[in-house]
Design an enzyme around this catalytic site. Structure first.
Site, PDB file in Angstrom:
ATOM      1  N   VAL A 168      12.636 -19.909  -1.100  1.00  0.00           N
ATOM      2  CA  VAL A 168      11.380 -19.236  -1.439  1.00  0.00           C
ATOM      3  C   VAL A 168      10.904 -19.667  -2.826  1.00  0.00           C
ATOM      4  O   VAL A 168       9.733 -19.991  -3.026  1.00  0.00           O
ATOM      5  CB  VAL A 168      11.521 -17.701  -1.345  1.00  0.00           C
ATOM      6  CG1 VAL A 168      10.280 -16.997  -1.871  1.00  0.00           C
ATOM      7  CG2 VAL A 168      11.791 -17.275   0.092  1.00  0.00           C
ATOM      8  N   CYS A 169      11.815 -19.708  -3.787  1.00  0.00           N
ATOM      9  CA  CYS A 169      11.441 -20.127  -5.147  1.00  0.00           C
ATOM     10  C   CYS A 169      10.948 -21.569  -5.150  1.00  0.00           C
ATOM     11  O   CYS A 169       9.997 -21.910  -5.868  1.00  0.00           O
ATOM     12  CB  CYS A 169      12.625 -19.976  -6.098  1.00  0.00           C
ATOM     13  SG  CYS A 169      13.182 -18.279  -6.318  1.00  0.00           S
ATOM     14  N   THR A 170      11.568 -22.415  -4.349  1.00  0.00           N
ATOM     15  CA  THR A 170      11.167 -23.823  -4.277  1.00  0.00           C
ATOM     16  C   THR A 170       9.719 -23.943  -3.832  1.00  0.00           C
ATOM     17  O   THR A 170       8.922 -24.654  -4.450  1.00  0.00           O
ATOM     18  CB  THR A 170      12.099 -24.596  -3.318  1.00  0.00           C
ATOM     19  OG1 THR A 170      13.419 -24.576  -3.872  1.00  0.00           O
ATOM     20  CG2 THR A 170      11.644 -26.024  -3.108  1.00  0.00           C
ATOM     21  N   LEU A 196       7.265 -22.579  -6.632  1.00  0.00           N
ATOM     22  CA  LEU A 196       7.025 -23.468  -7.761  1.00  0.00           C
ATOM     23  C   LEU A 196       6.156 -24.652  -7.363  1.00  0.00           C
ATOM     24  O   LEU A 196       5.293 -25.081  -8.132  1.00  0.00           O
ATOM     25  CB  LEU A 196       8.340 -23.919  -8.399  1.00  0.00           C
ATOM     26  CG  LEU A 196       8.770 -22.992  -9.553  1.00  0.00           C
ATOM     27  CD1 LEU A 196       9.135 -21.613  -9.107  1.00  0.00           C
ATOM     28  CD2 LEU A 196       9.867 -23.622 -10.375  1.00  0.00           C
ATOM     29  N   THR A 241      16.649 -21.974  -4.497  1.00  0.00           N
ATOM     30  CA  THR A 241      16.444 -21.074  -3.363  1.00  0.00           C
ATOM     31  C   THR A 241      15.172 -21.487  -2.632  1.00  0.00           C
ATOM     32  O   THR A 241      14.210 -21.938  -3.265  1.00  0.00           O
ATOM     33  CB  THR A 241      16.362 -19.597  -3.808  1.00  0.00           C
ATOM     34  OG1 THR A 241      15.255 -19.451  -4.690  1.00  0.00           O
ATOM     35  CG2 THR A 241      17.641 -19.160  -4.502  1.00  0.00           C
TER      36      THR A 241
END
Length: 167
Positions: free
Chosen positions: A51-53, A56, A49
């Site tokens: 935003v998650c990318t 992280l 996703t």
């Protein structure tokens, strides 16, 4: 107001639940892995996703700052290890840095449940990835060197976190 009897919430000052889990660096026993360091356990709704990318990648860029503070970082989601490994390669390609911390596969959400990281059943977050019953929310738990919960932060699924603020 209706109370949910029998549901214990994790609270600041509680002992951080210990667990053994499969991660991108092999099987890991949480308390042993932490040793006498601070810890930051954070969850994300799903691999791949946007935003998650970026989150992280941001945490990976902050690794020297976490290390300076004697803080070990670890993330979790319900996704499989194979997915985590593939996503790490994609993060490296798109963001210029790969996650440099273990990523936990928590397919049954047992760790997410123990750390109270699940979103409420009635939260609606269109376009945020997998079905809500299969995701950990966007939570951050800070654990002391004595394995106690020092801080807990939770964010809506559709919002990214500012890890400079968490740091």
């Amino acid at each position: 107001m209706a109370l949910r009897l029998g549901v214990m919430a994790l609270r600041i000052g509680d002992e951080a639940p210990d667990f053994t889990a499969e991660t991108t660096v092999g099987e890991l026993a949480f308390h042993d892995w932490l040793g006498h360091h601070w810890g930051m356990l954070f969850s994300h709704p799903g691999d791949f996703t946007p935003v998650c990318t970026t989150e992280l990648a941001a945490v990976a860029r902050l690794a020297p700052e976490f290390e300076r503070r004697r803080t070990r970082v670890i993330s979790l989601s319900a996704d499989a290890l194979a997915s985590h490994h593939q996503w790490s390669r994609e993060i490296a390609a798109s963001e210029g840095i790969a996650p440099n911390f273990p990523m936990i596969s928590d397919p049954e959400l047992e760790i997410a449940r123990a750390y109270d990281m699940l979103p409420a059943a009635d939260i609606s977050a269109p376009g945020c990835g997998p079905a809500l019953d299969r995701v950990a929310g966007r939570s951050v738990v800070i654990v002391t060197p004595g394995h106690r919960v020092a801080a807990m932060l939770s964010y809506p699924l559709a919002c990214g976190r500012n890890f400079h603020e968490v740091l």
